[in-house]
Design a protein around this motif. Sequence first.
Motif, PDB file in Angstrom:
ATOM      1  N   THR A   1     -77.239-104.808 -87.067  1.00 19.76           N
ATOM      2  CA  THR A   1     -78.031-103.599 -87.272  1.00 19.76           C
ATOM      3  C   THR A   1     -77.160-102.171 -86.996  1.00 19.76           C
ATOM      4  OG1 THR A   1     -79.094-103.735 -85.193  1.00 19.76           O
ATOM      5  CG2 THR A   1     -80.428-104.456 -87.226  1.00 19.76           C
ATOM      6  N   PRO A   2     -77.405-100.989 -87.493  1.00 17.17           N
ATOM      7  CA  PRO A   2     -76.706-100.111 -86.943  1.00 17.17           C
ATOM      8  C   PRO A   2     -77.005 -99.856 -85.574  1.00 17.17           C
ATOM      9  CG  PRO A   2     -77.581 -99.427 -88.983  1.00 17.17           C
ATOM     10  CD  PRO A   2     -78.189-100.699 -88.694  1.00 17.17           C
ATOM     11  N   GLY A   3     -78.344-100.110 -84.962  1.00 19.81           N
ATOM     12  CA  GLY A   3     -78.666 -99.851 -83.655  1.00 19.81           C
ATOM     13  C   GLY A   3     -77.429-100.239 -82.432  1.00 19.81           C
ATOM     14  N   GLU A   4     -77.346-101.862 -82.834  1.00 20.26           N
ATOM     15  CA  GLU A   4     -76.527-102.439 -82.136  1.00 20.26           C
ATOM     16  C   GLU A   4     -75.074-101.831 -81.716  1.00 20.26           C
ATOM     17  OE1 GLU A   4     -76.346-106.766 -83.013  1.00 20.26           O
ATOM     18  OE2 GLU A   4     -77.958-106.200 -84.308  1.00 20.26           O
ATOM     19  N   VAL A   5     -74.360-101.236 -82.944  1.00 16.39           N
ATOM     20  CA  VAL A   5     -73.209-100.333 -82.655  1.00 16.39           C
ATOM     21  C   VAL A   5     -73.527 -99.189 -82.060  1.00 16.39           C
ATOM     22  CG1 VAL A   5     -71.276 -99.513 -83.979  1.00 16.39           C
ATOM     23  CG2 VAL A   5     -72.218-101.697 -84.764  1.00 16.39           C
ATOM     24  N   ILE A   6     -74.608 -98.510 -82.371  1.00 20.75           N
ATOM     25  CA  ILE A   6     -74.806 -97.215 -81.746  1.00 20.75           C
ATOM     26  C   ILE A   6     -75.052 -97.345 -80.298  1.00 20.75           C
ATOM     27  CG2 ILE A   6     -76.562 -95.359 -81.785  1.00 20.75           C
ATOM     28  CD1 ILE A   6     -77.079 -95.736 -84.609  1.00 20.75           C
ATOM     29  N   GLY A   7     -75.580 -98.488 -79.782  1.00 20.75           N
ATOM     30  CA  GLY A   7     -75.762 -98.669 -78.473  1.00 20.75           C
ATOM     31  C   GLY A   7     -74.491 -98.908 -77.537  1.00 20.75           C
ATOM     32  N   VAL A   8     -73.424 -99.596 -78.111  1.00 21.09           N
ATOM     33  CA  VAL A   8     -72.123 -99.829 -77.856  1.00 21.09           C
ATOM     34  C   VAL A   8     -71.458 -98.345 -77.736  1.00 21.09           C
ATOM     35  CG1 VAL A   8     -69.832-100.798 -78.024  1.00 21.09           C
ATOM     36  CG2 VAL A   8     -72.034-102.103 -78.492  1.00 21.09           C
TER      37      VAL A   8
ATOM     38  N   LEU B   1     -78.665 -95.569 -94.049  1.00 19.72           N
ATOM     39  CA  LEU B   1     -77.709 -95.827 -92.927  1.00 19.72           C
ATOM     40  C   LEU B   1     -77.726 -97.336 -92.868  1.00 19.72           C
ATOM     41  CD1 LEU B   1     -75.881 -94.550 -90.917  1.00 19.72           C
ATOM     42  CD2 LEU B   1     -77.690 -94.811 -89.151  1.00 19.72           C
ATOM     43  N   ARG B   2     -78.736 -98.072 -93.028  1.00 14.92           N
ATOM     44  CA  ARG B   2     -78.515 -99.636 -92.823  1.00 14.92           C
ATOM     45  C   ARG B   2     -77.570-100.053 -94.148  1.00 14.92           C
ATOM     46  NH1 ARG B   2     -84.270 -99.266 -91.914  1.00 14.92           N
ATOM     47  NH2 ARG B   2     -84.652-100.313 -93.921  1.00 14.92           N
ATOM     48  N   GLU B   3     -77.974 -99.475 -95.223  1.00 14.41           N
ATOM     49  CA  GLU B   3     -77.154 -99.835 -96.499  1.00 14.41           C
ATOM     50  C   GLU B   3     -75.529 -99.566 -96.029  1.00 14.41           C
ATOM     51  OE1 GLU B   3     -77.699-101.152 -99.704  1.00 14.41           O
ATOM     52  OE2 GLU B   3     -77.245 -99.672-101.045  1.00 14.41           O
TER      53      GLU B   3
ATOM     54  N   ASN C   1     -89.397 -98.314 -81.295  1.00 14.95           N
ATOM     55  CA  ASN C   1     -89.594 -99.092 -82.663  1.00 14.95           C
ATOM     56  C   ASN C   1     -88.830 -98.304 -83.779  1.00 14.95           C
ATOM     57  OD1 ASN C   1     -91.075-101.337 -81.673  1.00 14.95           O
ATOM     58  ND2 ASN C   1     -92.847-100.142 -81.100  1.00 14.95           N
ATOM     59  N   ARG C   2     -88.106 -97.373 -83.539  1.00 12.30           N
ATOM     60  CA  ARG C   2     -87.627 -96.435 -84.679  1.00 12.30           C
ATOM     61  C   ARG C   2     -86.608 -97.277 -85.205  1.00 12.30           C
ATOM     62  NH1 ARG C   2     -86.981 -89.947 -84.335  1.00 12.30           N
ATOM     63  NH2 ARG C   2     -89.024 -90.307 -84.562  1.00 12.30           N
ATOM     64  N   ARG C   3     -86.508 -97.206 -86.181  1.00 13.99           N
ATOM     65  CA  ARG C   3     -85.256 -98.068 -87.250  1.00 13.99           C
ATOM     66  C   ARG C   3     -84.576 -96.941 -87.756  1.00 13.99           C
ATOM     67  NH1 ARG C   3     -87.040-102.543 -91.305  1.00 13.99           N
ATOM     68  NH2 ARG C   3     -85.014-102.950 -91.009  1.00 13.99           N
ATOM     69  N   ALA C   4     -83.182 -97.497 -88.243  1.00 11.12           N
ATOM     70  CA  ALA C   4     -82.453 -96.480 -88.963  1.00 11.12           C
ATOM     71  C   ALA C   4     -83.006 -96.290 -90.217  1.00 11.12           C
ATOM     72  CB  ALA C   4     -80.931 -97.299 -88.814  1.00 11.12           C
TER      73      ALA C   4
ATOM     74  N   LYS D   1     -83.225 -89.246 -79.840  1.00 10.34           N
ATOM     75  CA  LYS D   1     -84.310 -89.762 -80.749  1.00 10.34           C
ATOM     76  C   LYS D   1     -84.048 -90.970 -81.396  1.00 10.34           C
ATOM     77  CE  LYS D   1     -86.562 -85.273 -81.005  1.00 10.34           C
ATOM     78  NZ  LYS D   1     -87.303 -84.240 -81.813  1.00 10.34           N
ATOM     79  N   GLN D   2     -83.340 -91.948 -80.677  1.00 13.89           N
ATOM     80  CA  GLN D   2     -82.990 -93.250 -81.285  1.00 13.89           C
ATOM     81  C   GLN D   2     -83.411 -94.264 -80.526  1.00 13.89           C
ATOM     82  OE1 GLN D   2     -78.882 -93.087 -83.414  1.00 13.89           O
ATOM     83  NE2 GLN D   2     -78.526 -91.835 -81.838  1.00 13.89           N
ATOM     84  N   SER D   3     -83.579 -95.477 -80.983  1.00 12.07           N
ATOM     85  CA  SER D   3     -84.216 -96.727 -80.284  1.00 12.07           C
ATOM     86  C   SER D   3     -82.958 -97.328 -79.430  1.00 12.07           C
ATOM     87  CB  SER D   3     -84.524 -97.627 -81.267  1.00 12.07           C
ATOM     88  OG  SER D   3     -85.041 -99.052 -80.661  1.00 12.07           O
ATOM     89  N   GLY D   4     -83.197 -97.835 -78.454  1.00 11.30           N
ATOM     90  CA  GLY D   4     -82.422 -98.678 -77.447  1.00 11.30           C
ATOM     91  C   GLY D   4     -82.446-100.328 -77.754  1.00 11.30           C
ATOM     92  N   ALA D   5     -83.222-100.538 -78.875  1.00 10.21           N
ATOM     93  CA  ALA D   5     -83.359-101.878 -79.080  1.00 10.21           C
ATOM     94  C   ALA D   5     -82.183-102.577 -79.386  1.00 10.21           C
ATOM     95  CB  ALA D   5     -84.643-102.147 -80.155  1.00 10.21           C
ATOM     96  N   GLY D   6     -81.231-101.979 -80.009  1.00 11.98           N
ATOM     97  CA  GLY D   6     -80.105-102.608 -80.600  1.00 11.98           C
ATOM     98  C   GLY D   6     -79.109-102.759 -79.284  1.00 11.98           C
ATOM     99  N   MET D   7     -79.431-101.967 -78.348  1.00  6.55           N
ATOM    100  CA  MET D   7     -78.359-102.090 -77.152  1.00  6.55           C
ATOM    101  C   MET D   7     -78.806-103.276 -76.435  1.00  6.55           C
ATOM    102  SD  MET D   7     -77.857 -99.149 -74.207  1.00  6.55           S
ATOM    103  CE  MET D   7     -76.670 -99.232 -72.610  1.00  6.55           C
TER     104      MET D   7
END
Length: 466
Positions: A106-113, A263-265, A256-259, A204-210
């Motif tokens: 997911t984008p969130g994993e990279v965004i967390g890094v 952006l996911r595409e 719980n906010r998703r990209a 205003k982004q989720s930290g779930a990916g982190m």
Amino acid sequence: MTARLIQFPRIFLVGLLALTLALPGSLVPISPFYGDSAMAQRRGISLVRDAEIEALIRDYARPLMRAGGLRPGSVQFRIVNDTSFNAFVSGRSMFINLGLLLRSGTPGEVIGVVAHELGHIIGGHQIRLQERMRRATRIAQVTTLLGLGLSAAGAASGNSGLGRAGFGVAAGGGTAALRGLLQYRRSEETAADRTAATLLEKSKQSGAGMLKTFRRLGQDAAFLGKQIDPYTLSHPLPRERLTALSTSIERSRYFNRRASPALRERHDMVRAKIAAYSGGQRYARALLNSDRLSENARLYGRAIVTFLYGSPRRALPMIDRLIKRLPRNPYVHEMRGEILLRSARPKEAVASFRKAIQLDKNAAGFIRVQLGHALVESGGRKNLQEAVSQLRKGIARDPSALNGYQYLARAYAELGRQPDALLASAELAIRAGQKRQAKNYASRAQQGFKRGSPPWLRAQDILQVR
């Protein structure tokens, strides 16, 4: 995607790896992707240049940088040709491995890094780490000299106990200095984690990916089991990082906010491209036949795999089908141009690269360099003259696009502008670290320019490089 190799001396590579997100203590060798592998082997690191991947990373970082008070363009993002899950910073540059993008679902994993690495930059950790390293080195040197002095005194007096004590002091001082340095490293990693959580919240982004990233690192670390000594690690254990961050991140109103679907595409499209180019044919086909990517991303990846390992002729209809679905995507048009260019159809490639430039909001210089290449291959004086114009624009926008100088030298040579061709060759050589060859080209080029003119002065600059 095309690999553009930028090498650093191995001694500097140690500094580059000082602040990383990798598993504690893991330093993964970096090997060349494809292209001029001989140069990469001499120096030790290669960077992959790709307009689509670079644009995605910048878009991931933009809201985080705004939240952290960093101005646009103040951080340079580099893509490292390495399929391990890793990222690191050096100065104001962030280096992101291909493997980080490939393995992040997911984008969130990279965004967390990216948020974590920005935390290092915002905190000025690298500057303070260098001072700590100098201090640790001084401590180790002093204790070593003291210990050796005691050992020598013991040997001279026949006091074996004093000799053993001296060796203990020499060894123990270095160990203590190292442990102190590693403890400081761990504290900075924890600080970068906290800054990352703050940046995610403010943007205003989720930290779930982190959190998912730390769980992945924890699973990898579990294989090491009891062999891990926490006092010899440069990073806190992943489970410690999870414990420290989970509560605050999970309580965030944005958890719980998703990209966005768009952006996911884009994330899936980049993963498909990386899998096709660097994952190997078997891995790429396995990923592209799964449901872990969007339908468009799977078609994109299959077209690239077909182009690389099968037939460009068969890949072209697949890309054309994707263009009908995504007519405003500049990178699909760019890939179409790449396929046509590699199929010895440069005149048709020119139209695709022009369309990619028209649609590219980032005005990537690298795509202009590709257009210039296609124009050079098309031949004819008019095409060569335009190639010079496009290549100069592309290089001005992106001076690290080294192949641009190669194509520019060829265009000038075919137009009969030999001094300009020699100066372009000198520019390529100096940026590739070939100083002797660069000075040879510059000296020959200078003879064809009016003394004091801009190209004469540029040649003089190259001649004076030490």
